[in-house]
Design a protein around this motif. Structure first.
Motif, PDB file in Angstrom:
ATOM      1  N   GLY A  72       2.012   6.702   2.675  1.00  0.00           N
ATOM      2  CA  GLY A  72       1.559   8.038   3.040  1.00  0.00           C
ATOM      3  C   GLY A  72       2.578   8.807   3.864  1.00  0.00           C
ATOM      4  O   GLY A  72       3.765   8.799   3.551  1.00  0.00           O
ATOM      5  N   GLU A  73       2.093   9.432   4.930  1.00  0.00           N
ATOM      6  CA  GLU A  73       2.973  10.242   5.785  1.00  0.00           C
ATOM      7  C   GLU A  73       4.019   9.406   6.492  1.00  0.00           C
ATOM      8  O   GLU A  73       5.025   9.928   6.970  1.00  0.00           O
ATOM      9  N   SER A  74       3.778   8.115   6.590  1.00  0.00           N
ATOM     10  CA  SER A  74       4.734   7.251   7.289  1.00  0.00           C
ATOM     11  C   SER A  74       5.984   6.999   6.474  1.00  0.00           C
ATOM     12  O   SER A  74       7.022   6.634   7.026  1.00  0.00           O
ATOM     13  N   GLU A  75       5.889   7.193   5.149  1.00  0.00           N
ATOM     14  CA  GLU A  75       7.019   6.793   4.308  1.00  0.00           C
ATOM     15  C   GLU A  75       8.358   7.416   4.716  1.00  0.00           C
ATOM     16  O   GLU A  75       9.346   6.686   4.883  1.00  0.00           O
ATOM     17  N   TRP A 118       0.820  -1.209   0.000  1.00  0.00           N
ATOM     18  CA  TRP A 118       0.000   0.000   0.000  1.00  0.00           C
ATOM     19  C   TRP A 118       0.861   1.270   0.000  1.00  0.00           C
ATOM     20  O   TRP A 118       2.068   1.197   0.226  1.00  0.00           O
ATOM     21  N   ASP A 119       0.185   2.390  -0.187  1.00  0.00           N
ATOM     22  CA  ASP A 119       0.836   3.697  -0.094  1.00  0.00           C
ATOM     23  C   ASP A 119       1.152   3.950   1.384  1.00  0.00           C
ATOM     24  O   ASP A 119       0.262   3.866   2.227  1.00  0.00           O
TER      25      ASP A 119
END
Ligand code: HEC
Length: 139
Positions: A100-103, A97-98
């Motif tokens: 998101g802000e965690s990347e 999955w994407d």
């Protein structure tokens, strides 16, 4: 008798010297190895996954250990771009999955603990910087 005494004394001195010299050399080798080990051992590992314990560990566990063994992470060393590429590859082909802000946080963690290995001192001096070369004049 005198001769034997002298011989024993020499022998004793030789053994004493050998015992004295040997550990000294051994010690020198040990101290060269220790700093490396100390660095590797100073990071605490999560007993469940073997991943380095850090503020981002839970995040990484949540995103990165549900499809495969954490060993796939632990056994690899990539740069930040390298890790990003792996993530993109898993997103393209493995239904990751994407993040998101965690990347960025996951990437920080990956590079910090599973980035390219710091090369330890290999016995050579650092290359000289700012060398002013001059031409050798032949007579
Ligand atoms: C949706 C499932 C899934 C998730 C979640 C996932 N991966 Fe993967 N990953 C895979 C699959 C499938 C492979 C290929 C496994 C194989 O080759 O046996 C893989 C392979 C890898 C590899 C090996 C790549 C290589 O070139 O050998 C690494 C490293 C890796 N994953 C790291 C991660 C990290 C870091 C995360 C968290 C950001 C993560 N994975 C999350 C599915 C996933």
């Amino acid at each position: 008798m005198r001769k034997l005494h002298a011989l024993l004394l020499t022998l004793g001195a030789a053994i004493g010297l050998a015992a004295f010299v040997q550990p000294a050399e051994k010690k020198r080798v040990d101290t060269m190895v220790v700093p490396e080990m100390a660095v590797a051992d100073s990071v605490k590992k999560d007993p469940e996954t073997g991943l380095a314990i850090d503020g981002q560990l839970m995040l990484v566990k949540a995103h990165c250990t549900s499809c495969h063994s954490p060993k796939l992470i632990i056994q690899n060393r990539f740069t930040r771009d390298g890790w990003k590429e792996k993530i993109r590859w898993m997103q393209r082909t493995q239904k990751l999955w994407d993040l998101g802000e965690s990347e960025p946080k996951v990437l920080d963690y990956l590079v910090k603990y599973y980035g390219p290995e710091q090369k330890t001192f290999d016995g050579r001096r650092m290359p000289l910087k700012d060398v002013k070369w001059y031409e050798l004049k032949s007579k």
